[in-house]
Scaffold this active site. Structure first.
Site, PDB file in Angstrom:
ATOM      1  N   GLN A 270       4.548   0.179   2.198  1.00  0.00           N
ATOM      2  CA  GLN A 270       3.846  -0.688   3.130  1.00  0.00           C
ATOM      3  C   GLN A 270       3.695  -2.061   2.466  1.00  0.00           C
ATOM      4  O   GLN A 270       3.131  -2.170   1.365  1.00  0.00           O
ATOM      5  CB  GLN A 270       2.468  -0.097   3.438  1.00  0.00           C
TER       6      GLN A 270
ATOM      7  N   GLU B 168      -5.314  10.829   7.106  1.00  0.00           N
ATOM      8  CA  GLU B 168      -4.103  10.005   7.110  1.00  0.00           C
ATOM      9  C   GLU B 168      -3.041  10.679   6.241  1.00  0.00           C
ATOM     10  O   GLU B 168      -3.339  11.481   5.364  1.00  0.00           O
ATOM     11  CB  GLU B 168      -4.409   8.633   6.513  1.00  0.00           C
TER      12      GLU B 168
ATOM     13  N   ASN C 218       0.842  -1.194   0.000  1.00  0.00           N
ATOM     14  CA  ASN C 218       0.000   0.000   0.000  1.00  0.00           C
ATOM     15  C   ASN C 218       0.874   1.240   0.000  1.00  0.00           C
ATOM     16  O   ASN C 218       1.668   1.390  -0.948  1.00  0.00           O
ATOM     17  CB  ASN C 218      -1.154  -0.048   1.001  1.00  0.00           C
ATOM     18  N   ASP C 219       0.784   2.120   0.957  1.00  0.00           N
ATOM     19  CA  ASP C 219       1.367   3.459   0.809  1.00  0.00           C
ATOM     20  C   ASP C 219       2.864   3.482   0.474  1.00  0.00           C
ATOM     21  O   ASP C 219       3.635   2.688   1.024  1.00  0.00           O
ATOM     22  CB  ASP C 219       1.244   4.240   2.129  1.00  0.00           C
TER      23      ASP C 219
ATOM     24  N   ARG D  64      -1.621   8.815  13.466  1.00  0.00           N
ATOM     25  CA  ARG D  64      -0.556   8.130  12.718  1.00  0.00           C
ATOM     26  C   ARG D  64      -0.074   8.915  11.494  1.00  0.00           C
ATOM     27  O   ARG D  64      -0.733   9.842  11.048  1.00  0.00           O
ATOM     28  CB  ARG D  64      -1.040   6.753  12.256  1.00  0.00           C
TER      29      ARG D  64
HETATM   30  N1  DQQ Z   1      -1.927   3.056   5.534  1.00  0.00           N
HETATM   31  C1  DQQ Z   1      -1.020   2.831   6.612  1.00  0.00           C
HETATM   32  C2  DQQ Z   1      -1.349   3.862   7.632  1.00  0.00           C
HETATM   33  C3  DQQ Z   1      -1.994   4.908   6.837  1.00  0.00           C
HETATM   34  C4  DQQ Z   1      -2.798   4.140   5.843  1.00  0.00           C
HETATM   35  C5  DQQ Z   1      -1.208   1.439   7.106  1.00  0.00           C
HETATM   36  C6  DQQ Z   1      -3.162   4.887   4.606  1.00  0.00           C
HETATM   37  O1  DQQ Z   1      -0.211   4.299   8.318  1.00  0.00           O
HETATM   38  O2  DQQ Z   1      -2.749   5.742   7.636  1.00  0.00           O
HETATM   39  O3  DQQ Z   1      -0.795   0.478   6.176  1.00  0.00           O
HETATM   40  O4  DQQ Z   1      -3.395   4.048   3.529  1.00  0.00           O
END
Ligand code: DQQ
Length: 707
Positions: free
Chosen positions: A282, A449, A265-266, A393
């Protein structure tokens, strides 16, 4: 199943339970030689383990550590010398006592289901010898009504073991339950099969047959000295080998940054270091689903050709990041590369720090004082959620006014999403300095986020991700608060949680373009998620400009150019076909609808349209795929943009990214299923469209070692 001279050592701690009896009897019926080997005998040194081609420890009772005790080093050394060990049911918990993995399965118990249960194989391993005889990825191994003890990884992952599969419960896939794991130890292998096995019961149903095939194959593989899966922690080459297994998937982007397999992901921690660009992301090594988040890592010399690097950050079993290393950023702290990220543990998520002296940024040391901020600001009512006691976060850090500045994303009860500001003299000691911006208007979203603040010269840009969209604001910071002059969407499609890299006087932004297909399709594909292409951000005359990074031109291969393509109430196909393409079009239209068809099958059954109609640019997905139910269009307003329309489109497997007039973007996913859904056309309906210029390039891969 077994070679004729195979010898299996059947390990046990004390007297055999009925389940162990049944398992041993089954084994004796299928393997040439099966001998009982007791752990006390092993501990006393009275057995020569080397006489066995494989050892099998099948244990249904709760595991008590002293039972392994002094036998552990003998067994470990046997495997290290090239032996094979199968740990089934609760014996899988012994991996830590045996020294195979410091992280043992976190979930154990006994279950009895009223449906068949079993294993969900990972697609990247499904063609391996052991699994190829099964028809599909779902293998039921336990009859309904049979009691089956289990040990499996659910909230944590093994540190050294490679998960080979999840679980099934009737028709339901259990992606997050990982009972099937492989380890490489020296010259030998350990395999774990921690659930859905019961030999003490009916032996004639289909699940019993598949149970026997699975356990028999695992033992036979070990006895032959073959390895399954790739060892962890993996080298960059190991990850590249995994990536190559997915090469044949036409829906997989080839020039976008994707995970080697499993979940992405991110984008995180973007940094240029020692003349190389580093993108962390991620990553879940457990499979193509969100969970047990690590930081994956890729590196590039030119921003377009990438190499896989070993996983950079993993959750620490005793740390505040035990349940995941969530998003964060990278900072050059006076020559020390430093990461600030969010550690998740139980219901709390808090900021953590890691540093490195490794010039390749491969290995990181976590601050023993993590978390570096012990709680969210006490005077704010930070919202709680189903999973978290406080939604707090993601990090953006820079230096200004002789101090470090940090932004953290949050949500404030009764108000809305918020960006919280901290300042510090160093990167581990922070003071709360108030909210930078609170989204207290309708539609702002309750949680923000991944906030990021960028200085674009004539203006500042702040962006946040509110679960749905990425909202950006132009304006400036005054007295610690962001003064909003403009508010808009950074992307009108599905781009999410972007992050930027500053270098050579410009910002480059990457975002996550999530899958639009369901979890089952993602599991079957073996991978999930892609990053966007890098976009250059700038501000001109009070407006945000977004352009594809010019470096992408290095990917261009064959080229076709057409001028003054006049299409009146018709359609025109191109000879060039492809799933990895860049298009550039300059379009004037007075038609009711005009556009470009992409990912088209020759008979038009599969087709995605990029159409201009009624002041909007629409990506029509209703016919994009024969398989996926993703049909909702993606829309972007263009009525206030200058004419003609300058469109740049990046097509890649299942990814479509559009840039219009260097101002607005739309990134989304489509899933053409047919290999020949690679055609292109332009068309106009009810009127005339003039494509003043139409250029096409085939683009090369980001992962070619020799571009
Ligand atoms: N993805 C992460 C978080 C964030 C979110 C978790 C945004 O830290 O807030 O994998 O996609």
């Amino acid at each position: 199943m077994f070679d004729s001279a195979v010898r299996i050592g059947f390990l046990h701690a004390a007297a055999l339970s009925p389940e162990q009896h049944a398992a041993r009897e089954w084994c004796e019926a299928v393997a040439p030689v099966v001998e009982r080997v007791s752990l006390p005998e092993v501990a006393s040194g009275s057995v020569d383990l080397d006489r066995y081609d494989a050892l099998w420890w099948h244990r249904d009772a709760v595991l008590e550590s002293p039972e392994i005790g002094a036998a552990a080093p003998e067994i470990y050394e046997y495997v290290e010398r090239g032996g094979g060990l199968l740990l089934s049911l609760r014996a899988l918990r012994a991996v830590s006592e045996l020294g195979v993995d410091p992280i043992a399965p976190d979930a154990t118990g006994v279950e009895e289901a009223d449906v068949p249960t079993g294993y969900l194989l990972k697609s990247i391993y499904a063609d391996r010898g052991v699994f190829e005889e099964f028809d599909g990825l779902r293998v039921a191994t336990c009859e309904p009504g049979q009691e089956a003890p289990y040990a499996r990884y659910e909230r944590v992952l093994p540190e050294r073991g490679e998960p080979l599969g999840g679980g099934i419960h009737g028709e339901e896939d259990r992606f997050h339950q990982l009972p099937l794991v492989s380890w490489r130890v020296g010259e030998g292998s350990v395999l774990g099969a921690g659930s859905a096995l019961a030999f003490d019961g009916p032996a004639d149903g289909e699940p019993a047959t598949d149970r026997s095939r699975l356990v028999g194959s695992l033992l036979a593989t070990l006895a032959r000295g073959e390895h399954l899966g790739t060892p962890r922690p993996r080298s960059g080459e190991g990850l590249t080998a995994m990536r190559e297994r997915l090469d044949g998937d036409p829906q997989r982007p080839s020039y976008h940054l994707t995970p080697p397999a499993n979940w992405l992901n991110d984008p995180n921690g973007l940094i240029e270091w020692n003349d190389r660009y580093h993108v962390f992301y991620q990553y879940n090594p457990g499979g193509p689903m969100h969970g047990t988040i690590h930081w994956g890592h890729a590196v590039s010399d030119d921003l377009v050709h990438w190499e896989d690097e070993p996983v950079a950050l993993s959750p620490s079993p005793d740390g505040p990041d035990r349940d995941g290393c969530w998003s964060g950023c990278a900072i050059d702290d006076g020559g020390t590369p430093t990461l600030l990220y969010t550690g998740g543990r139980g219901r709390s998520q808090l900021p953590c720090r890691a540093t490195t002296t490794d010039p390749g940024l491969r290995t990181w040391e976590k601050d023993p004082n993590n978390p570096i901020i012990p709680e969210p600001p006490a005077d704010l009512e930070v919202i709680a959620s189903e999973h978290w006691e406080a939604e707090f976060r993601d990090h953006c850090v820079w230096r200004e006014g002789g101090r470090w500045q940090q932004l953290i994303g949050a949500g404030i009860d009764g108000e809305g999403g918020a960006v919280l500001r901290y300042t510090g003299d160093d990167l581990s000691d922070w003071e709360y300095a108030g909210p930078l911006l609170i989204g207290d208007w309708e539609g702002a979203g309750g949680m923000w986020e991944c906030p990021e603040l960028l200085d674009l010269g004539e203006t500042q840009l702040l962006h946040v991700s509110n679960y749905e969209d990425v909202i950006y604001f132009l304006g400036g910071v005054e007295d610690g608060r962001f003064r909003v002059e403009t508010r808009a969407l950074l992307d009108h499609g599905d781009l999410y949680a972007p992050q930027s890299l500053f270098g050579d006087d410009r910002y480059l932004l990457w975002g996550w373009i999530p899958e639009a297909r369901d979890e089952r399709a993602q599991w079957e594909a073996g991978w999930s998620g892609t990053l966007s292409v890098p976009r250059e951000l700038s501000a001109e005359n009070g407006e945000l400009r977004q352009r594809p990074a010019p470096e992408l031109e290095a990917l261009r291969r064959s080229h076709a150019r057409h001028v003054d393509l006049d299409v009146a109430d018709g359609r025109r196909e191109f000879d060039v076909r492809g799933r990895s393409l860049e298009l550039r079009a300059t379009l004037r239209s007075d038609a009711e609808e005009a556009g470009i068809g992409v990912f088209e099958s020759p008979d038009g059954v599969e087709r995605t349209s990029i159409r201009l109609t009624d002041g909007e640019l629409i990506v029509g997905r209703e016919d994009s795929s024969l398989a996926e139910s993703v049909v909702s269009p993606r829309r972007m307003p263009i009525d206030d943009l200058a004419r003609p329309i300058e469109l740049r489109a990046f097509l890649d497997g299942s990814t479509l990214e559009l840039f219009v007039n260097e101002r607005r973007c739309l990134s989304t996913r489509v899933y053409p299923t047919r290999p020949d859904s690679d055609g292109l056309s332009v068309y106009a309906r009810d009127g005339r469209a003039l494509f003043e210029e139409f250029e096409l390039w085939e683009l090369g891969s980001a992962w070619d070692a020799d571009p």
